[in-house]
Design a protein around this motif. Structure first.
Motif, mmCIF file in Angstrom:
data_model
loop_
_atom_site.group_PDB
_atom_site.id
_atom_site.type_symbol
_atom_site.label_atom_id
_atom_site.label_comp_id
_atom_site.label_asym_id
_atom_site.label_seq_id
_atom_site.Cartn_x
_atom_site.Cartn_y
_atom_site.Cartn_z
ATOM 1 N N LYS A 83 0.834 -1.206 0.000
ATOM 2 C CA LYS A 83 0.000 0.000 0.000
ATOM 3 C C LYS A 83 0.868 1.255 0.000
ATOM 4 C CE LYS A 83 -3.944 1.984 2.425
ATOM 5 N NZ LYS A 83 -4.832 1.875 3.573
ATOM 6 N N GLY A 84 1.952 1.238 0.760
ATOM 7 C CA GLY A 84 2.864 2.383 0.788
ATOM 8 C C GLY A 84 3.555 2.598 -0.547
ATOM 9 N N LEU A 85 3.971 1.511 -1.184
ATOM 10 C CA LEU A 85 4.603 1.636 -2.496
ATOM 11 C C LEU A 85 3.614 2.119 -3.538
ATOM 12 C CD1 LEU A 85 6.862 -1.536 -2.665
ATOM 13 C CD2 LEU A 85 7.580 0.833 -2.430
ATOM 14 N N GLY A 86 2.362 1.709 -3.419
ATOM 15 C CA GLY A 86 1.347 2.172 -4.361
ATOM 16 C C GLY A 86 1.127 3.660 -4.260
ATOM 17 N N GLY A 87 1.073 4.187 -3.054
ATOM 18 C CA GLY A 87 0.898 5.623 -2.865
ATOM 19 C C GLY A 87 2.111 6.406 -3.334
ATOM 20 N N ASP A 88 3.309 5.871 -3.068
ATOM 21 C CA ASP A 88 4.526 6.552 -3.504
ATOM 22 C C ASP A 88 4.641 6.572 -5.016
ATOM 23 O OD1 ASP A 88 5.198 7.038 -0.910
ATOM 24 O OD2 ASP A 88 6.614 5.360 -0.761
ATOM 25 N N SER A 89 4.333 5.456 -5.656
ATOM 26 C CA SER A 89 4.441 5.425 -7.113
ATOM 27 C C SER A 89 3.363 6.285 -7.759
ATOM 28 C CB SER A 89 4.388 3.989 -7.634
ATOM 29 O OG SER A 89 3.257 3.321 -7.165
ATOM 30 N N LEU A 90 2.202 6.375 -7.138
ATOM 31 C CA LEU A 90 1.157 7.254 -7.666
ATOM 32 C C LEU A 90 1.591 8.717 -7.580
ATOM 33 C CD1 LEU A 90 -1.662 6.814 -8.844
ATOM 34 C CD2 LEU A 90 -2.590 7.304 -6.609
ATOM 35 N N ALA A 91 2.184 9.097 -6.456
ATOM 36 C CA ALA A 91 2.696 10.463 -6.317
ATOM 37 C C ALA A 91 3.820 10.717 -7.303
ATOM 38 C CB ALA A 91 3.178 10.701 -4.890
ATOM 39 N N LEU A 92 4.669 9.730 -7.534
ATOM 40 C CA LEU A 92 5.754 9.867 -8.496
ATOM 41 C C LEU A 92 5.218 10.071 -9.908
ATOM 42 C CD1 LEU A 92 8.862 9.717 -8.798
ATOM 43 C CD2 LEU A 92 8.577 7.283 -9.260
ATOM 44 N N ILE A 93 4.178 9.348 -10.254
ATOM 45 C CA ILE A 93 3.582 9.496 -11.582
ATOM 46 C C ILE A 93 2.959 10.878 -11.744
ATOM 47 C CG2 ILE A 93 1.672 8.702 -13.048
ATOM 48 C CD1 ILE A 93 2.288 5.867 -12.011
ATOM 49 N N TYR A 94 2.177 11.324 -10.742
ATOM 50 C CA TYR A 94 1.507 12.621 -10.842
ATOM 51 C C TYR A 94 2.480 13.785 -10.780
ATOM 52 C CZ TYR A 94 -3.114 10.534 -10.434
ATOM 53 O OH TYR A 94 -4.250 9.815 -10.647
ATOM 54 N N ASP A 95 3.536 13.672 -9.958
ATOM 55 C CA ASP A 95 4.443 14.794 -9.772
ATOM 56 C C ASP A 95 5.535 14.874 -10.832
ATOM 57 O OD1 ASP A 95 3.003 15.492 -7.561
ATOM 58 O OD2 ASP A 95 4.385 14.550 -6.125
ATOM 59 N N PHE A 96 5.993 13.735 -11.342
ATOM 60 C CA PHE A 96 7.109 13.760 -12.280
ATOM 61 C C PHE A 96 6.797 13.122 -13.634
ATOM 62 C CE2 PHE A 96 9.066 13.785 -8.058
ATOM 63 C CZ PHE A 96 9.735 14.991 -8.145
ATOM 64 N N GLY A 97 6.069 12.013 -13.630
ATOM 65 C CA GLY A 97 5.825 11.277 -14.869
ATOM 66 C C GLY A 97 4.975 12.036 -15.870
ATOM 67 N N ILE A 98 3.838 12.539 -15.421
ATOM 68 C CA ILE A 98 2.938 13.243 -16.346
ATOM 69 C C ILE A 98 3.556 14.544 -16.853
ATOM 70 C CG2 ILE A 98 0.690 14.381 -16.530
ATOM 71 C CD1 ILE A 98 -0.447 12.123 -14.810
ATOM 72 N N PRO A 99 4.158 15.397 -15.991
ATOM 73 C CA PRO A 99 4.812 16.598 -16.547
ATOM 74 C C PRO A 99 5.956 16.273 -17.510
ATOM 75 C CG PRO A 99 4.433 16.904 -14.223
ATOM 76 C CD PRO A 99 4.102 15.474 -14.529
ATOM 77 N N LEU A 100 6.706 15.205 -17.228
ATOM 78 C CA LEU A 100 7.777 14.800 -18.133
ATOM 79 C C LEU A 100 7.217 14.367 -19.486
ATOM 80 C CD1 LEU A 100 10.855 14.227 -18.359
ATOM 81 C CD2 LEU A 100 10.307 11.881 -17.696
ATOM 82 N N LEU A 101 6.142 13.592 -19.464
ATOM 83 C CA LEU A 101 5.520 13.169 -20.721
ATOM 84 C C LEU A 101 4.898 14.344 -21.473
ATOM 85 C CD1 LEU A 101 3.896 9.776 -19.708
ATOM 86 C CD2 LEU A 101 5.863 10.155 -21.181
ATOM 87 N N CYS A 102 4.364 15.334 -20.741
ATOM 88 C CA CYS A 102 3.820 16.526 -21.397
ATOM 89 C C CYS A 102 4.929 17.301 -22.107
ATOM 90 C CB CYS A 102 3.122 17.425 -20.375
ATOM 91 S SG CYS A 102 1.562 16.766 -19.786
ATOM 92 N N GLY A 103 6.062 17.450 -21.437
ATOM 93 C CA GLY A 103 7.200 18.130 -22.072
ATOM 94 C C GLY A 103 7.712 17.373 -23.276
ATOM 95 N N LEU A 104 7.783 16.054 -23.163
ATOM 96 C CA LEU A 104 8.205 15.222 -24.292
ATOM 97 C C LEU A 104 7.226 15.338 -25.456
ATOM 98 C CD1 LEU A 104 10.272 13.092 -25.239
ATOM 99 C CD2 LEU A 104 8.724 11.364 -24.309
ATOM 100 N N PHE A 105 5.947 15.396 -25.146
ATOM 101 C CA PHE A 105 4.914 15.565 -26.167
ATOM 102 C C PHE A 105 5.110 16.870 -26.935
ATOM 103 C CE2 PHE A 105 0.649 17.353 -27.114
ATOM 104 C CZ PHE A 105 0.264 16.467 -28.108
#
Length: 94
Positions: free
Chosen positions: A15-37
């Protein structure tokens, strides 16, 4: 009895890893993919209008990802009000 405690620990870790990876996706993954786009659209089309539209679209998606907590609260409130109920906050100070 020991296996029950072990299972509880593993569920807590998952459960802790799920919350951490979700925060990682929202905070870094999506903005990185937007910039790449935006970069890919800019270099592939080499047209300012398409790049500007890509920047606007990436800004909307990145902004919504950054405000995910607010959007989930607002959506829950809207659904509750639509159903005729009232959204109540639990008081944790007591």
């Amino acid at each position: 009895m020991e296996t029950t405690n072990l299972a509880v620990d593993w569920f807590g870790i998952g459960k802790g890893l799920g919350g951490d990876s979700l925060a990682l996706i929202y905070d870094f993954g999506i903005p990185l993919l937007c910039g790449l786009f935006v970069i890919v659209v800019g270099f592939r089309t080499r047209e300012p209008r398409a790049t500007i539209v890509a920047i606007i679209f990436a800004g909307i998606v990145g902004g919504m990802a950054a405000q995910m907590d607010f959007l989930s609260d607002t959506t829950a409130e809207t659904i509750t009000n639509y159903d005729g109920g009232q959204l109540t906050q639990m008081d944790t100070d007591q």
